[in-house]
Enzyme design. Structure first.
Site, PDB file in Angstrom:
ATOM      1  N   ASN A  96      -2.988 115.674 -50.217  1.00  0.00           N
ATOM      2  CA  ASN A  96      -3.403 115.536 -51.432  1.00  0.00           C
ATOM      3  C   ASN A  96      -4.812 116.472 -51.584  1.00  0.00           C
ATOM      4  O   ASN A  96      -4.825 117.405 -51.053  1.00  0.00           O
ATOM      5  CB  ASN A  96      -3.804 114.159 -51.784  1.00  0.00           C
ATOM      6  CG  ASN A  96      -3.616 113.803 -53.167  1.00  0.00           C
ATOM      7  OD1 ASN A  96      -4.148 114.316 -54.128  1.00  0.00           O
ATOM      8  ND2 ASN A  96      -2.384 112.773 -53.388  1.00  0.00           N
ATOM      9  N   ARG A  97      -5.764 116.164 -52.262  1.00  0.00           N
ATOM     10  CA  ARG A  97      -6.721 117.023 -52.909  1.00  0.00           C
ATOM     11  C   ARG A  97      -8.069 117.038 -52.189  1.00  0.00           C
ATOM     12  O   ARG A  97      -8.524 115.901 -51.788  1.00  0.00           O
ATOM     13  CB  ARG A  97      -7.055 117.256 -54.331  1.00  0.00           C
ATOM     14  CG  ARG A  97      -5.724 117.543 -55.042  1.00  0.00           C
ATOM     15  CD  ARG A  97      -5.732 117.259 -56.650  1.00  0.00           C
ATOM     16  NE  ARG A  97      -4.599 118.086 -57.285  1.00  0.00           N
ATOM     17  CZ  ARG A  97      -3.334 117.631 -57.317  1.00  0.00           C
ATOM     18  NH1 ARG A  97      -3.285 116.177 -56.958  1.00  0.00           N
ATOM     19  NH2 ARG A  97      -2.343 118.154 -57.988  1.00  0.00           N
ATOM     20  N   HIS A 201       6.250 113.813 -48.568  1.00  0.00           N
ATOM     21  CA  HIS A 201       6.025 114.288 -49.984  1.00  0.00           C
ATOM     22  C   HIS A 201       7.516 114.255 -50.466  1.00  0.00           C
ATOM     23  O   HIS A 201       8.083 115.335 -50.603  1.00  0.00           O
ATOM     24  CB  HIS A 201       5.470 115.566 -49.915  1.00  0.00           C
ATOM     25  CG  HIS A 201       4.875 115.920 -51.324  1.00  0.00           C
ATOM     26  ND1 HIS A 201       5.515 116.468 -52.298  1.00  0.00           N
ATOM     27  CD2 HIS A 201       3.607 115.806 -51.836  1.00  0.00           C
ATOM     28  CE1 HIS A 201       5.099 116.807 -53.463  1.00  0.00           C
ATOM     29  NE2 HIS A 201       3.908 116.180 -53.152  1.00  0.00           N
ATOM     30  N   ASP A 282       0.529 111.549 -62.325  1.00  0.00           N
ATOM     31  CA  ASP A 282       0.328 112.013 -61.033  1.00  0.00           C
ATOM     32  C   ASP A 282      -1.082 111.328 -60.500  1.00  0.00           C
ATOM     33  O   ASP A 282      -2.142 111.711 -60.284  1.00  0.00           O
ATOM     34  CB  ASP A 282      -0.151 113.482 -61.125  1.00  0.00           C
ATOM     35  CG  ASP A 282      -0.052 114.142 -60.027  1.00  0.00           C
ATOM     36  OD1 ASP A 282      -0.102 113.392 -58.708  1.00  0.00           O
ATOM     37  OD2 ASP A 282      -0.168 115.332 -59.833  1.00  0.00           O
ATOM     38  N   GLU A 363       4.077 108.820 -52.636  1.00  0.00           N
ATOM     39  CA  GLU A 363       3.377 109.218 -51.284  1.00  0.00           C
ATOM     40  C   GLU A 363       2.494 108.163 -50.660  1.00  0.00           C
ATOM     41  O   GLU A 363       1.550 107.433 -51.393  1.00  0.00           O
ATOM     42  CB  GLU A 363       2.315 110.419 -51.343  1.00  0.00           C
ATOM     43  CG  GLU A 363       2.979 111.579 -51.969  1.00  0.00           C
ATOM     44  CD  GLU A 363       2.077 112.735 -52.501  1.00  0.00           C
ATOM     45  OE1 GLU A 363       0.939 112.783 -51.578  1.00  0.00           O
ATOM     46  OE2 GLU A 363       1.960 113.139 -53.434  1.00  0.00           O
TER      47      GLU A 363
END
Length: 410
Positions: A96-97, A201, A282, A363
């Site tokens: 992820n981010r 993923h 998302d 996820e």
């Protein structure tokens, strides 16, 4: 938004003999570079690139084999597609981010390589997604072992790769038992403290892209009974630090009862729900089981159930992780083909490609960007050093199929 169930579609669906997906042995990959495991009820293939799952083959309620995950026909296509949608891979070393491509450990600030949301001043991006431009699912893992029912991959991630401190050694094991797919991800930091957060993923479509009523997953039903909260994000999906309530009956309420994924798409609040000018999901949902007392993740669950009335396939997901990212493929634009094991043969109603909302990613992971939010208390789940217990992720994907039917009995 409603979708009907058309049994007649089964007559034109791609039918694949079960033996056709069992042409490899435990001595190596098949002609397409895929390693197969499983038995009569459930069969999966994997490739070394990203330790990725490439096929998940399960018979639907009519006895037709459905390949229910997105991917490519040949292992080489994964590295050739520069759009790199992360099909089935293990993103790492941090999934992820990461905000501003920056984090701090013990007072030392690290700047890693950005790869998302480029600007004129920052052409490479302003944040890091799935480990950077050469994250784990861009690389080939080593096949450590391969049996009829299991396969294990390994990757050594060197110190300084993508800017992350320290070396990490990881093992990814997949196994099949009956109708259950198990995964275990193990990673250890050998030289320095470093962030580690992994996931799978995988892009799902329980109709195998063969439903001739709809080519999206908006007809699928999702239930997440422990996810009454989510991580708040800004318009580029970077966490703000806020933990938000998924109020009963709201767009993000999948906990109070099972809900069709497309059920809230007529609600104005769905617009922007997955970022700027984005309609859909998302979203990092939290898994709040601990508030209900002690639990065993293998029995307390599932944390999510995805089901399709059309195919009759249900998927229950059990995991030891405390968050669950849901992405409804809003970025798909119809340019990516389905596999030869998928879609509708001889029917031109829908192209043999993956459209917007044609799939769903689910996820299992920890709180996204937890390394930049110490107020969440995730350090022991996300920061690991030499001598610490290893990072471990475990999950079970349990398939159930409704009783076999015929057109006359449906």
């Amino acid at each position: 938004m409603k979708f009907s169930h058309n049994v007649a579609a089964l007559a034109v669906a791609v039918t694949l003999p079960w033996a056709a997906v069992a042409d490899s042995d435990t001595n190596g990959p098949d002609k397409d570079g895929k390693y197969w495991i499983g038995g009569e009820d459930l069969r999966l293939s994997f490739i070394p690139y990203g330790a990725s799952v490439s096929n998940v083959m399960v018979k639907d309620q009519y006895g037709i084999v459905r390949d229910v995950v997105a991917g490519y026909d040949n292992a080489t296509h994964y590295s050739e597609d520069k759009s790199h949608p992360h099909f089935g891979g293990v993103p790492g070393r941090y999934a992820n981010r990461i905000k501003n491509s920056t984090f701090t450990i013990d007072g030392e600030t690290f700047h890693i390589k950005p790869n998302e949301n480029p600007t004129p001043a920052n052409p490479d991006g302003i944040d890091t997604l799935h480990g950077g431009p050469d994250g784990w699912d861009w690389r080939n893992f080593t096949v450590v072992s391969h049996t009829q029912d299991t396969i294990t991959f390994s990757l050594k991630d060197p110190d300084g790769k993508e800017g992350f401190p320290g070396e990490v050694v990881s093992y990814i094991t997949y196994a099949v038992d009956g109708m259950d797919w198990y995964l275990k991800m193990y990673a250890t930091a050998t030289t320095e403290k470093t962030p580690i957060m992994l996931s799978s993923h995988t892009y799902w479509n329980l109709d195998g892209f063969a439903n001739n009523d709809t080519n999206t997953i908006l007809n699928h039903t999702l239930w997440m009974p422990y996810s009454g909260q989510r991580v708040g994000v800004d318009n580029i999906l970077i966490p703000t630090g806020d933990i938000l309530a998924n109020k009963n009956g709201s767009v993000n309420d999948f906990w109070s009862k099972p809900k069709q994924i497309g059920a809230s798409f007529d609600d104005p609040e769905i617009h922007g729900n997955c970022g700027f000018n984005c309609t859909g999901y998302d979203t990092c949902f939290l898994v709040n089981r601990a508030a209900m007392g002690p639990y065993d993740w293998r029995e307390s669950g599932p944390v999510a159930r995805l089901s399709s009335k059309w195919s009759g396939i249900d998927l229950d997901i059990f995991t030891d992780q405390d968050a669950f990212q849901v992405y409804t493929c809003s970025g798909m634009d119809g340019s990516t083909p389905v596999k030869k094991t998928q879609g509708i043969d001889g029917n031109d109603k829908f192209p043999r490609t993956i459209p917007k909302y044609g799939c769903i990613v689910m996820e299992v992971e920890d709180y996204i960007d937890g390394i930049n939010h110490p107020e969440w208390g995730r350090d022991k789940k996300q920061i690991f050093g030499p001598g610490d217990d290893p990072y471990v992720l475990q999950a079970r994907y349990s398939f159930k199929v409704k009783g076999k039917k015929t057109d006359d009995s449906a």
